[in-house]
Design a protein around this motif. Structure first.
Motif, PDB file in Angstrom:
ATOM      1  N   CYS A 150      35.976  34.086 -53.241  1.00  0.00           N
ATOM      2  CA  CYS A 150      36.130  33.651 -51.848  1.00  0.00           C
ATOM      3  C   CYS A 150      36.558  32.315 -51.727  1.00  0.00           C
ATOM      4  N   ALA A 154      40.284  30.330 -50.338  1.00  0.00           N
ATOM      5  CA  ALA A 154      40.237  29.527 -49.050  1.00  0.00           C
ATOM      6  C   ALA A 154      41.099  28.326 -49.654  1.00  0.00           C
ATOM      7  N   LEU A 284      34.898  32.843 -37.487  1.00  0.00           N
ATOM      8  CA  LEU A 284      35.631  33.858 -38.214  1.00  0.00           C
ATOM      9  C   LEU A 284      34.830  34.872 -38.793  1.00  0.00           C
ATOM     10  N   ASN A 288      39.030  39.067 -40.685  1.00  0.00           N
ATOM     11  CA  ASN A 288      39.731  38.745 -42.105  1.00  0.00           C
ATOM     12  C   ASN A 288      40.755  37.467 -41.957  1.00  0.00           C
ATOM     13  N   TYR A 289      40.479  36.801 -40.928  1.00  0.00           N
ATOM     14  CA  TYR A 289      41.279  35.357 -40.935  1.00  0.00           C
ATOM     15  C   TYR A 289      40.803  34.448 -41.801  1.00  0.00           C
ATOM     16  N   CYS A 290      41.855  33.739 -42.073  1.00  0.00           N
ATOM     17  CA  CYS A 290      41.683  32.487 -42.860  1.00  0.00           C
ATOM     18  C   CYS A 290      42.472  31.285 -41.883  1.00  0.00           C
ATOM     19  N   ASP A 291      41.458  30.191 -41.685  1.00  0.00           N
ATOM     20  CA  ASP A 291      42.179  29.038 -40.739  1.00  0.00           C
ATOM     21  C   ASP A 291      42.269  27.970 -41.841  1.00  0.00           C
ATOM     22  N   LEU A 309      36.914  30.662 -43.805  1.00  0.00           N
ATOM     23  CA  LEU A 309      36.952  32.125 -43.771  1.00  0.00           C
ATOM     24  C   LEU A 309      35.572  32.750 -43.892  1.00  0.00           C
ATOM     25  N   ASP A 310      35.452  34.087 -43.676  1.00  0.00           N
ATOM     26  CA  ASP A 310      34.169  34.912 -43.967  1.00  0.00           C
ATOM     27  C   ASP A 310      34.244  35.213 -45.651  1.00  0.00           C
ATOM     28  N   LYS A 314      38.099  37.802 -45.547  1.00  0.00           N
ATOM     29  CA  LYS A 314      39.223  37.284 -46.275  1.00  0.00           C
ATOM     30  C   LYS A 314      38.875  36.927 -47.690  1.00  0.00           C
ATOM     31  N   ASN A 319      40.164  41.318 -47.574  1.00  0.00           N
ATOM     32  CA  ASN A 319      41.362  40.747 -48.664  1.00  0.00           C
ATOM     33  C   ASN A 319      41.635  42.296 -49.191  1.00  0.00           C
TER      34      ASN A 319
END
Length: 343
Positions: A150, A154, A284, A288-291, A309-310, A314, A319
């Motif tokens: 995880c 990121a 988030l 499934n988003y990554c900012d 992200l979560d 993600k 993912n």
């Protein structure tokens, strides 16, 4: 309809895989396996799945045939299963491993960070990294997929565009913060509520295992620290780097937009003002988003690259489902449409 089996389905990541698969229009779950809860109802362990399934946990060594096998086990368990019972890999056309057992291709590096995870050496390089934004073409035909960690996911999404453009000096410091679910469903003493609540605990002041994944994927020398915070879900990483030459914010923004402008689950968030002007895990959760975003010092040399992200989405199960969608030629958003919550 694709059939799926989930090993380690009683854990947090395994439960998230089940939740996503049970809502996926093209997949049916054939079995959910657990060493601890065999014979118990799935919704007794994952109460959010009440009304969604009547599945009973099966023993984790009794793996039926399926189209896709998800290994959501603790580190070392996937390698152990495949070493002891090589036929397991043949029980499914596609194997998606969510543990760390096949993330690192260099055996010496793997043994340095995961000395207890003895894996079949001939398999060490057969797994395609479960990173759609970089390995999409390879994933289209991959039958063995290893999903990154995880915090590594990121960090890699924050660092890769600039590393690929050869903009950064080679040494990078990654400061990662993570919620308690990242420690898994089996709480050790240090993760009990009474010990964790209110704490900001540096549990890895140096040498966290995810730094090896980031270094492997970017070619940078990554030095990582990790801190546990009071959140349940969520990861935020701050990557402290220096540019080789002075750089402007608009150039950074252009590089990120070129890398992620057409990506379904990566958003560039680098605004000058506003409550959520930089990546924030809170909005988030469940998505499934990554900012990714950035901040730049006035001289244009010191960069702070930020990603959120979560960790269970993600950064794990989501993912894995995205990789399955790529592999099957489906829309990558299939089963992953949830946008997150605010407030």
């Amino acid at each position: 309809m694709l059939t799926a089996v989930v090993v380690g389905a009683a854990g947090y990541v395994g439960g998230e895989v089940l939740r996503l698969l049970l809502g996926h229009p093209n997949v049916t779950v054939r079995a959910a396996l657990s060493r601890t809860f065999a014979g118990h109802r799935v919704d007794g362990v994952h109460p959010n799945l009440r009304g969604a399934t009547n599945l009973i946990f099966a023993p984790s060594d009794d793996i039926p045939a399926s189209d896709v096998l998800f290994l959501a086990t603790e580190h070392g368990r996937s390698a152990e299963l495949l070493s002891r019972s090589p036929h397991i890999a043949q029980s499914a056309a596609i194997v998606i491993d969510l543990s760390a057992d096949f993330r690192l291709t260099d055996e010496a590096l793997h043994q340095g960070y995961y000395p207890k995870a003895q894996r079949p050496l001939e398999w060490a390089t057969t797994f395609v990294p479960g990173w759609p934004e970089r390995h999409r073409e390879a994933l289209r035909t991959a039958n063995r997929i290893s999903v990154p960690g995880c915090m590594a996911m990121a960090g890699m999404l924050a660092l890769h565009p600039l590393a690929a453009a050869d903009i950064l000096e080679p040494d990078v410091i990654v400061d990662a913060k993570t919620g308690s679910s990242g420690s898994g469903a089996t709480a050790l003493e240090q993760n009990l509520h009474a010990e964790r609540s209110g704490a900001m605990r540096v549990f890895a002041p140096h040498g966290h295992r995810h730094e090896a994944e980031m270094a492997q994927s970017t070619g940078l020398r990554v030095h990582m620290t990790a801190t546990g915070v009071e959140a349940v879900r969520g990861v935020q990483v701050l990557c402290h780097a220096r540019s080789r030459e002075p750089i402007e914010a608009r150039t950074l923004y252009r590089i990120y937009r070129e890398a992620y402008g057409n990506e379904p689950f990566v958003r560039v968030v680098a605004q000058r003002q506003g409550r959520y002007r930089l990546p924030e895990p809170k909005i988030l959760l469940g998505s499934n988003y990554c900012d990714v975003g950035f901040a730049l010092d006035p001289e244009g040399h010191r960069l702070t690259l930020i990603a959120a992200l979560d960790n269970l989405m993600k950064g794990g199960a989501g993912n894995g489902i995205q990789c399955l969608n790529v592999r099957m030629g489906w829309s990558e958003r299939l089963g992953l449409e949830f946008q997150g919550l605010h407030p």
